[in-house]
Each structure stands twice: as C-alpha cells, then as structure tokens.
Enzyme design. Structure first.
Site, short mmCIF file in Angstrom:
data_model
loop_
_atom_site.label_atom_id
_atom_site.label_comp_id
_atom_site.label_asym_id
_atom_site.label_seq_id
_atom_site.Cartn_x
_atom_site.Cartn_y
_atom_site.Cartn_z
N ASP A 217 0.83 -1.20 0.00
CA ASP A 217 0.00 0.00 0.00
C ASP A 217 0.87 1.27 0.00
O ASP A 217 1.83 1.37 0.77
CB ASP A 217 -0.86 -0.03 1.28
CG ASP A 217 -1.92 1.05 1.30
OD1 ASP A 217 -2.84 0.99 0.48
OD2 ASP A 217 -1.82 1.95 2.15
N GLU A 268 14.28 -15.68 0.17
CA GLU A 268 14.62 -16.81 1.03
C GLU A 268 13.59 -17.94 0.90
O GLU A 268 13.81 -19.05 1.36
CB GLU A 268 14.65 -16.36 2.50
CG GLU A 268 15.83 -15.49 2.85
CD GLU A 268 15.73 -15.04 4.32
OE1 GLU A 268 15.14 -15.75 5.14
OE2 GLU A 268 16.23 -13.93 4.59
#
Ligand code: GLC
Length: 557
Positions: A217, A268
């Site tokens: 956002d 990751e």
C-alpha cells in the site's frame, strides 16, 4: 511489438512455479464486503473460505485480500492496529489458515495487503508514543514535530492530507504528528531501524504462514526528507514534475533501499514471495518498483485512467509493454479496484479529460466522471465488457475487483449517514468517496442483503443488486459472470510467451495477435467492422451479421 519474450511454462506446477505471477489473473477480495458468514453485517474470512468454489469456477489464479487486520475502520481497514493478527469481527488466525489452505487446495495463490506507510492510531506503538515524552524512542518511530507560530499552535507545515484537511494533528502536549492520509493513520518514520525490522518480521510472519505475495500500500511514500525548514505546499508543487526522486515524501529515490531488504527476505522462500507496488508515480519511474531487485511488480493504473478510446488504449498498452520489457517484470493491468469508480460506470458517463484527475497522492476516486443522471448503464456495461476482454488478452497479469464479474455499477445513492470513507467526511461531502464500489456483493436475489449474510450489510445495497446476483447470473449463459468465466478459461489455456503484435487496423479499432494465433479485436468506433478469417472464441457482445459491432471485443483463434 514484442515485450519480454519470457516463456510461460504452462505445464509448471502453479504452486511451486516461481513465475506464477507473470501472467496471473488476480481477483481482489475486499473482505468486509465479500461474504458474511456470521450475520454481523461485515464480510469475514470464513465467508471467503465458503466461496472458494466460486473463485475456482471463476478461474482466477490468485486472490489479493485487502486488509483483514484488527482496525477501527477509519479507512476501511487501511488503518491497521496489529499487522500480525485478524480483526476478531473477520475471524481468527486459524480461520486465516483454513482460508489459505482452501485457496491453495483449489490451486489459487494468496496475496495479502501490507500497509507500511502508516499504522492506525490504535497501534500499540502509537499509543506508546502518545504516552511518552517528546524526543523519546517511542515518538521516533513516527513523525512528531513541534508546531510553528509563537506558541507552536500552528502545524509544522501547510501540507494537506490526501483525504483533505491538514496533514498534521496536534497531541495533548502540543506536538504534532504527520498523517498523509486520515488523522487515524499516523505515518511511520522509515529512517528508524525498529520500524524496518518490525515490517521485516511482519513479512516473515505471513510468508511463513504460506502467503504467496504482498500488495504494498502507498509503496511510494515511505521514504521522507523532513529536514527543516519544511517546504511549503506551493514550493513542493512548483518543484519539477515528480521525476527527480527528490520530493519531500512522494517517490523518493531512497525508498528502494527499503525494498532491496524486502526482496532479500522474499527470495529466502521457495518459490520467492512476490510483491506488487501500489505506487502512483510518473510512468517513467514505475520500473524502479517493478525491478527484480525490488518489489518485482508495480501496478500500472494507466488503463484505469484512460477513457474508452482506441488511441489512448493503444498508447497505454504499447508504453507499458516497452516498460515491462525494460524492467523484466510483466505488466499489470487494472480496470477497477476498491479506490475507484467501477469501470462499467466510468464508461457510461460523459468522458473526462484523459489523465487530468490523478496525481501522486493516489486520489483516483475523483475520477467520478460526469453527473449521475447522465449515466448510460447499458453503454457503460457494454464498454466495460469490451475493455475487460481486451485486457484479458494482454500479456502480463490482470487484476480484477470483486463484483466486476457481475457487471456491477458504482452505487451512487448511499445516504450520507451511511457513508464510511474519510475522503467523504474530510471534504465536507464534496467528494463522494469510495463507498460506492465497496457495497457488499449480491449472491442471491433474496433480501435481506441478497445472500451476503443474514444481518443488515454494513453499507446499504440498492434494489438493482437483486437482478445482478450470482445465483441468477450462474443460470444465465449470457450473463456477465459467465462471460468472465469463459474469458478466464480461454485465457488460462492460451497464455504463451509475453508477446503481442499489433495488426494494422482503422484508427477506432485495436487488433493484436498473441503467440499461437490468438487474436483480440476491439471496435471502439460507431460503425460495425468486418472481421478477418478465424474461429470466434469469445465475444463481449454478439456479432451482428458476422460484423464486429461498436463497443465490442472479439477473440479469434
Ligand atoms: C491506498 C489504498 C487506499 C487507502 C490508502 C491509505 O491508496 O488503496 O484504499 O485509503 O492507501 O492507506
């Protein structure tokens, strides 16, 4: 014209494919208005879980869930009290896990909304800041300043919030805090390491829970230069065209340092978590957000801001495919979301000057078009279906907003007393705000609440929602719902390389081919046009005597 020729591995397992997002059809769920399972008038996570078969039958690849976190709803949930929990009115973390499992079980990815520019004023950190003295570590996580004037009674600057009124709010001890949006949304200080670490922990929390991606956002507002003296609004407005990365708070160059850290975290995971930036920035700067070292994708709101006009659409498509090729991201296409007037309504109102209404502040809801009495509902929906079918033929990902698959129009007739959007209240009602696209969905024609739930919906639904209900459209082969389902089914089967080739055509017609001989032709003009040879796969409205009528798109195979 050819965009990034990256092949789309159509036989890849959608749950492990690292490129699943490149050409995904993503469906935005605004959870409080989707489906209410417990009759309290607010949609909830169990409501979403119950509708997974609906989403699966619709044929979407992913769901983007607007905020579902604890919130006082000062801004529809974009005022977050706790980033790692579920609003008790919407369910629990266990309900979240059930929903994620149901979506994944249906082969649908889950994207959640992250709101990093500001928390709510009920967030534990903000309450701590209010209880702590000036200059304290607790205040340093937000943006507190002394006022101006002899007794500091004036705000630190004349900046206006996006929703109207001052961007500064005074607290009891006399200091002021910055809120680019509502006063209930204090801005974080992103120079503060604790803020950075807290968001990394939040991203890890949801990634560990199996979330596939994030919608960021106001991604362009986090980095700020608040060195004194603060520039006036007039000075900010006069300083360039927003392309130098040096504005005090919009789209500063160093905002990308934050996203470099986020990318390392996303990578990751297997597959890497994805992210899409909501960044209302100059088109030339969008690629910074979309780069593979950054968030990886950024919303392109150009189509959403374009009138229904062949030349405008052509320019937007061409420019964005060039940009996508430059960044290596795929393009994103959007016609509607929870912040703008629904596209069926925009296209049924008199045209507005293209692109005139939008700035870096993301105030897209002022794209309200002409006065409502001039709305041509049938023409608007017809053009909306044509634009949607064109959009779904483009290379890249397409973002759909709940209810557009029902052909819903904006709900304009909401009594002032029922309105919720701060944009309405902070502008003395001059801007109607965004409630009209957030009215709870109609699932059946029966009242109360047209199958949304058993209680009174949190925003009133108009009578015309009844005939638009899912159950009725389900049974009608010509409905907008079945039109979307067929389009998504065909699109899913036909996605190939991210390439598009324009076919020469009249100025009021857009004609392009995709790999494998798939063609899309849209007639924006006023007279029917002849079609080339080919098998008709789908149309947004029936052909007339073999011709493509005005305001219609056809797919040929
Ligand atoms: C984004 C959201 C909008 C919200 C604003 C502040 O623009 O899409 O709904 O009001 O950010 O968080």
């Amino acid at each position: 014209m050819t965009s990034n020729p990256q092949p789309f591995p159509s036989n890849a397992d959608p749950l492990t494919d690292p490129d699943w997002w490149r050409q995904a059809a993503v469906y935005q769920v605004y959870p409080r208005s989707f489906s209410d399972s417990n009759g309290d008038g607010l949609g909830d996570l169990q409501g979403v879980t119950a509708k997974v078969p609906y989403l699966s039958a619709l044929g979407v690849d992913a769901v983007w869930l607007s905020p579902f976190y604890p919130s006082a709803l000062a801004d529809g949930g974009y005022d977050v009290d706790d980033y790692r929990d579920v609003d008790p009115r919407l369910g629990t973390l266990a309900h979240f896990d059930d929903m994620a499992a149901a979506l994944h079980g249906a082969g649908i990815k889950l994207i959640v909304d992250i709101v990093p520019n500001h928390s709510s004023n009920r967030h534990a950190w903000f309450r701590e800041a209010l209880d702590s003295p000036r200059g304290s570590a607790a205040r340093e996580r937000y943006i507190f300043r002394d006022g101006t004037g002899p007794d500091g009674a004036q705000p630190p600057s004349d900046w206006q919030s996006v929703f109207g009124g001052s961007a500064w709010e005074q607290v009891p001890d006399g200091q002021w805090y910055l809120h680019l949006f509502a006063p209930e949304q204090p801005d974080f200080n992103w120079d503060n390491r604790a803020v950075k670490d807290e968001f990394l922990a939040t991203l890890r929390f949801w990634s560990d829970r199996g979330v596939d991606g994030f919608r960021i956002d106001v991604a362009h507002a986090l980095a700020k230069d608040l060195s004194e003296p603060l520039p006036s609004s007039a000075l900010l407005a006069a300083e360039g065209d927003g392309t130098d990365g040096a504005h005090a708070f919009w789209d500063r160059n160093e905002v990308h340092d934050i996203y470099t850290e986020w990318r390392a975290l996303f990578n990751e995971y297997t597959p890497p978590r994805t992210a899409v930036a909501e960044a209302w920035v100059h088109a030339s700067r969008r690629g910074r957000y979309a780069s593979p070292e950054g968030l990886g994708q950024a919303f392109n709101f150009d189509l959403l801001q374009a009138d229904f006009d062949a030349a405008r659409f052509r320019t937007v498509i061409t420019d964005n495919l060039v940009q996508a090729a430059e960044t290596g991201a795929s393009s994103t296409w959007v016609l509607s979301n929870h912040d703008v007037v629904r596209h069926a309504t925009r296209y049924g109102l008199p045209a507005t000057p293209a692109d005139s209404a939008k700035g870096q502040d993301g105030k897209a809801w002022v794209l309200a078009g002409g006065p409502e009495e001039q709305l041509d509902r049938a023409a608007g929906l017809r053009r909306a279906r044509a634009a949607t079918l064109l959009m779904l033929a483009l290379p890249g990902s397409a973002y759909l907003y709940q209810g557009e698959e029902l052909g819903l129009h904006e709900v304009a007739a909401i009594p002032d007393a029922d309105r919720q959007d701060p944009a309405f209240f902070r502008n003395a009602g001059v801007e109607k705000g965004r409630d009209g696209c957030r009215v709870p969905l109609p699932w059946t024609p029966e009242e109360p609440s047209f199958g949304f739930g058993t209680g009174a919906p949190h925003l009133p639904q108009p009578e015309w929602f009844g005939p638009a209900a899912v159950s009725l459209q389900d049974a009608d082969t010509d409905s907008t719902l079945n039109f979307y389902r067929r389009a998504l089914e065909l699109r899913g089967k036909r996605q190939g390389a991210e390439e598009l080739a324009w076919v020469p055509s009249a100025a009021s017609v857009l004609h392009f081919t995709r790999p494998g001989g798939w063609q899309s032709i849209t007639n924006f003009g006023t007279a029917a046009v002849a079609l080339p040879a080919g098998t008709v796969l789908h149309t947004s409205a029936p052909l007339e005597g073999g011709l493509l009528p005005p305001d219609t798109t056809v797919w040929l195979g």
